[in-house]
Design a protein around this motif. Structure first.
Motif, mmCIF file in Angstrom:
data_model
loop_
_atom_site.group_PDB
_atom_site.id
_atom_site.type_symbol
_atom_site.label_atom_id
_atom_site.label_comp_id
_atom_site.label_asym_id
_atom_site.label_seq_id
_atom_site.Cartn_x
_atom_site.Cartn_y
_atom_site.Cartn_z
ATOM 1 N N ARG A 17 0.814 -1.208 0.000
ATOM 2 C CA ARG A 17 0.000 0.000 0.000
ATOM 3 C C ARG A 17 0.851 1.262 0.000
ATOM 4 O O ARG A 17 1.971 1.284 0.503
ATOM 5 N N ARG A 18 0.246 2.322 -0.537
ATOM 6 C CA ARG A 18 0.918 3.617 -0.566
ATOM 7 C C ARG A 18 0.478 4.521 0.588
ATOM 8 O O ARG A 18 1.125 5.526 0.857
ATOM 9 N N ASN A 19 -0.641 4.208 1.225
ATOM 10 C CA ASN A 19 -1.123 5.023 2.336
ATOM 11 C C ASN A 19 -1.477 4.131 3.511
ATOM 12 O O ASN A 19 -1.875 2.977 3.347
ATOM 13 N N ASN A 20 -1.311 4.675 4.696
ATOM 14 C CA ASN A 20 -1.562 3.933 5.928
ATOM 15 C C ASN A 20 -2.938 4.315 6.473
ATOM 16 O O ASN A 20 -3.177 5.484 6.815
ATOM 17 N N GLU A 21 -3.842 3.343 6.559
ATOM 18 C CA GLU A 21 -5.183 3.604 7.078
ATOM 19 C C GLU A 21 -5.337 3.182 8.532
ATOM 20 O O GLU A 21 -6.422 3.283 9.091
ATOM 21 N N ASP A 22 -4.244 2.696 9.143
ATOM 22 C CA ASP A 22 -4.264 2.343 10.565
ATOM 23 C C ASP A 22 -3.887 3.563 11.400
ATOM 24 O O ASP A 22 -3.077 4.401 10.981
ATOM 25 N N SER A 23 -4.462 3.638 12.601
ATOM 26 C CA SER A 23 -4.077 4.652 13.589
ATOM 27 C C SER A 23 -4.023 3.979 14.950
ATOM 28 O O SER A 23 -4.850 3.103 15.246
ATOM 29 N N ALA A 24 -3.059 4.391 15.778
ATOM 30 C CA ALA A 24 -2.952 3.794 17.108
ATOM 31 C C ALA A 24 -2.438 4.824 18.097
ATOM 32 O O ALA A 24 -1.783 5.810 17.735
ATOM 33 N N TYR A 25 -2.731 4.561 19.374
ATOM 34 C CA TYR A 25 -2.338 5.461 20.456
ATOM 35 C C TYR A 25 -2.019 4.622 21.681
ATOM 36 O O TYR A 25 -2.718 3.648 22.000
ATOM 37 N N ALA A 26 -0.966 4.996 22.395
ATOM 38 C CA ALA A 26 -0.597 4.331 23.641
ATOM 39 C C ALA A 26 -0.240 5.388 24.663
ATOM 40 O O ALA A 26 0.580 6.282 24.401
ATOM 41 N N GLY A 27 -0.890 5.328 25.840
ATOM 42 C CA GLY A 27 -0.630 6.285 26.906
ATOM 43 C C GLY A 27 -0.706 5.592 28.252
ATOM 44 O O GLY A 27 -0.983 4.384 28.349
ATOM 45 N N PRO A 28 -0.470 6.314 29.315
ATOM 46 C CA PRO A 28 -0.433 5.712 30.654
ATOM 47 C C PRO A 28 -1.749 5.037 31.065
ATOM 48 O O PRO A 28 -1.737 4.098 31.858
ATOM 49 N N LEU A 30 -4.472 4.502 28.562
ATOM 50 C CA LEU A 30 -5.272 4.071 27.410
ATOM 51 C C LEU A 30 -4.397 3.472 26.325
ATOM 52 O O LEU A 30 -3.372 4.056 25.943
ATOM 53 N N LEU A 31 -4.824 2.300 25.824
ATOM 54 C CA LEU A 31 -4.249 1.683 24.631
ATOM 55 C C LEU A 31 -5.362 1.632 23.596
ATOM 56 O O LEU A 31 -6.466 1.149 23.876
ATOM 57 N N LEU A 32 -5.063 2.107 22.393
ATOM 58 C CA LEU A 32 -6.128 2.288 21.404
ATOM 59 C C LEU A 32 -5.618 1.990 20.007
ATOM 60 O O LEU A 32 -4.507 2.395 19.638
ATOM 61 N N LEU A 33 -6.460 1.277 19.214
ATOM 62 C CA LEU A 33 -6.105 0.996 17.822
ATOM 63 C C LEU A 33 -7.355 1.085 16.959
ATOM 64 O O LEU A 33 -8.431 0.614 17.350
ATOM 65 N N ALA A 34 -7.200 1.704 15.768
ATOM 66 C CA ALA A 34 -8.302 1.834 14.809
ATOM 67 C C ALA A 34 -7.771 1.536 13.418
ATOM 68 O O ALA A 34 -6.726 2.058 13.018
ATOM 69 N N ASP A 35 -8.481 0.688 12.696
ATOM 70 C CA ASP A 35 -8.103 0.299 11.332
ATOM 71 C C ASP A 35 -9.173 0.828 10.381
ATOM 72 O O ASP A 35 -10.303 0.347 10.357
ATOM 73 N N GLY A 36 -8.800 1.856 9.596
ATOM 74 C CA GLY A 36 -9.758 2.473 8.690
ATOM 75 C C GLY A 36 -9.955 1.680 7.418
ATOM 76 O O GLY A 36 -9.133 0.848 7.033
ATOM 77 N N MET A 37 -11.076 1.930 6.754
ATOM 78 C CA MET A 37 -11.401 1.216 5.515
ATOM 79 C C MET A 37 -12.345 2.071 4.693
ATOM 80 O O MET A 37 -12.890 3.066 5.156
ATOM 81 N N GLY A 38 -12.537 1.653 3.461
ATOM 82 C CA GLY A 38 -13.467 2.370 2.592
ATOM 83 C C GLY A 38 -12.854 2.760 1.272
ATOM 84 O O GLY A 38 -13.532 3.283 0.395
ATOM 85 N N GLY A 39 -11.554 2.539 1.103
ATOM 86 C CA GLY A 39 -10.921 2.870 -0.166
ATOM 87 C C GLY A 39 -10.488 4.316 -0.218
ATOM 88 O O GLY A 39 -10.892 5.159 0.581
#
Length: 468
Positions: A17-28, A30-39
């Motif tokens: 892929r040429r673009n990253n549709e995943d996003s993630a966050y880690a903090g004291p 909260l741990l968070l992950l989101a995988d985007g979709m839709g083209g």
């Protein structure tokens, strides 16, 4: 005992892929992950928006049962944000994102999950999946139709049934989990478990630091031929106070947008060859556009909602008018004061609506009817149509007339005696009549008849009780 998190997050766009549709966050907290979709560029917008909203939970003070309410509220606010983004730009319609979040209060974990990203826990050398995939193949596994091994290679293993997509029915799974020192937590997008087995994941998580583990896991996914973005968040639960110098980590599309980047736009992808960017020829379809079950388009959402409301209102009004029209073709015989009358409609009461009206008032008085007929009329007699109603009134009139005739006493009849004297002038003595013996078979019965009419069809006098 005070527990804290030692964490690391890493995201890789992948080899295709040429673009990253995943996003993630880690903090004291909260741990968070989101995988985007839709083209196109919509997937990265969706995941970044979800992370930017939900990451506000990374703060102390949210504990115990409050974590469930906080997670649910944050996911719903992220969902509303996606809806706003689609309304602002119809080109984003069809975008969505998974959400997997772990909220930590030092003693427990709160899990919120929607989609096919995953949450794992390594405890005492045993790997356990904490989240439940909202996918087509997982539903087949739950029903016992395929095994977990078959699900790993199923051609539709990436088809998602529930995602965060701006619709009101995007509710996450919520669960409270216990935690203890020595646990290792991991969140990942589907680019890892779709290509790397649980055994390999467990081996990588069994040793090393969170930083080395995220690198090792992503390396395994890329070497296994993953054609998707790969993102991992790993955190160790340790017995120590969180240090003030610990900085949250933001990776993937959310980090790129936070730094001022917008990612490749749709037009840029097309100019560079969108099909090749997705790993296929010019005629191939981006797998991300087929990632979750097809849904109705969201463009002009308010117009469609108005249309649906108009259709529903039309059905209600049309059904009500049809029912009312039917009632106005019905007839029944009842009473109007002291007289028999024919009514049009049905004898029912609906607040604010009249379903019947008097059609014809008759000259027949109710108290001229015998008790049985009077009670029938007072309780209303249904008729198939107007002609049948008039026939019922005619029968009632005949009954009243026959009862009236049978109750009128007849004048006695007298036979005049002969006035002509006998020819001889002597009185004639008439011998007494001999007694007549009546056979028992012809003697009249002393028991009254129980029939309601006489042989000629007239009303039996016994049925005229109650006539006034």
């Amino acid at each position: 005992m005070t527990l804290s998190l030692d964490y690391a997050a890493l995201s890789d766009v992948g080899r295709v892929r040429r673009n990253n549709e995943d996003s993630a966050y880690a903090g004291p907290y909260l741990l968070l992950l989101a995988d985007g979709m839709g083209g196109a560029a919509a997937g990265e917008v969706a995941s970044a928006a979800a992370v930017q909203v939900i990451r506000r939970l990374d703060k102390p003070g949210i504990t115990g049962p409050d974590m469930m309410e906080a997670l649910a509220g944050a996911v719903h606010r992220a969902n509303e944000r996606l809806s706003e983004l689609v309304e602002e730009d119809p080109e984003r319609e069809g975008m969505g994102s998974t959400v997997t979040a772990l909220l930590f209060d030092g003693q427990e974990l709160g899990l919120a999950h929607l989609g096919d990203s995953r949450a794992y826990r390594m405890r005492d050398g045993r790997l356990q999946q904490l989240s439940h995939d909202h996918t087509f193949v997982q539903s087949l596994v739950d029903e016992g139709r395929i095994s977990r091994k078959e699900a790993f290679t199923h051609p539709h293993r990436n088809l998602i049934l529930r995602v965060l997509d701006g619709r009101p029915d995007s509710d996450p799974d919520l669960e409270m989990l216990d935690v203890r020192a020595g646990d290792r937590l991991m969140l990942c997008s589907d680019g890892l478990p779709d290509y790397v087995s649980d055994q390999v994941i467990a081996t990588s998580m069994a040793e090393g630091t969170p930083d080395s583990v995220v690198v090792d896991l992503i390396t395994h996914a890329l070497e296994a031929g993953s054609n998707d973005n790969v993102t991992c968040v790993v955190a160790d639960v340790i017995e120590t106070e969180p240090t003030s110098g610990t900085q949250p980590q933001l990776v993937g599309a959310a980090a790129e947008l936070a730094q001022g980047g917008t990612g490749p736009a749709t037009s840029t992808l097309r100019a560079q060859g969108g099909g090749e960017a997705a790993g296929g020829g010019a005629g191939d379809v981006d797998p991300e556009e087929l990632r979750y079950a097809p849904r109705a388009p969201k463009r002009f959402l308010w117009l469609r909602r108005l249309a649906v409301l108009a259709v529903l209102l039309g059905l209600v009004v049309g059904g009500g008018w049809f029912a009312y029209s039917w009632t106005q073709k019905q007839y029944y015989v009842g009473t109007d004061g002291d007289y028999v009358a024919i009514f049009k409609g049905v004898d029912q009461q609906i607040p604010g609506l009249t379903l019947s009206s008097m059609y014809e008032k008759q000259t027949l008085q109710v108290d001229k009817l015998p008790t049985y007929s009077r009670e029938q009329v007072e309780g209303t007699i249904q008729a198939d149509d107007l002609s049948a109603a008039r026939s019922i009134v005619g029968e009632l009139q005949r009954t009243a007339e026959e009862c009236a005739a049978k109750q009128t006493p007849k004048p006695p009849t007298t036979t005049p005696k002969p006035s002509t004297p006998p020819a001889s002038g002597k009185p004639v003595t008439t011998p007494p009549n001999p007694p007549v013996t009546v056979p028992a078979s012809t003697a009249p019965s002393s028991t009254p008849s129980t029939t309601t009419s006489t042989p000629d069809g007239s009303v039996n006098p016994d049925d005229c009780d109650g006539v006034r």
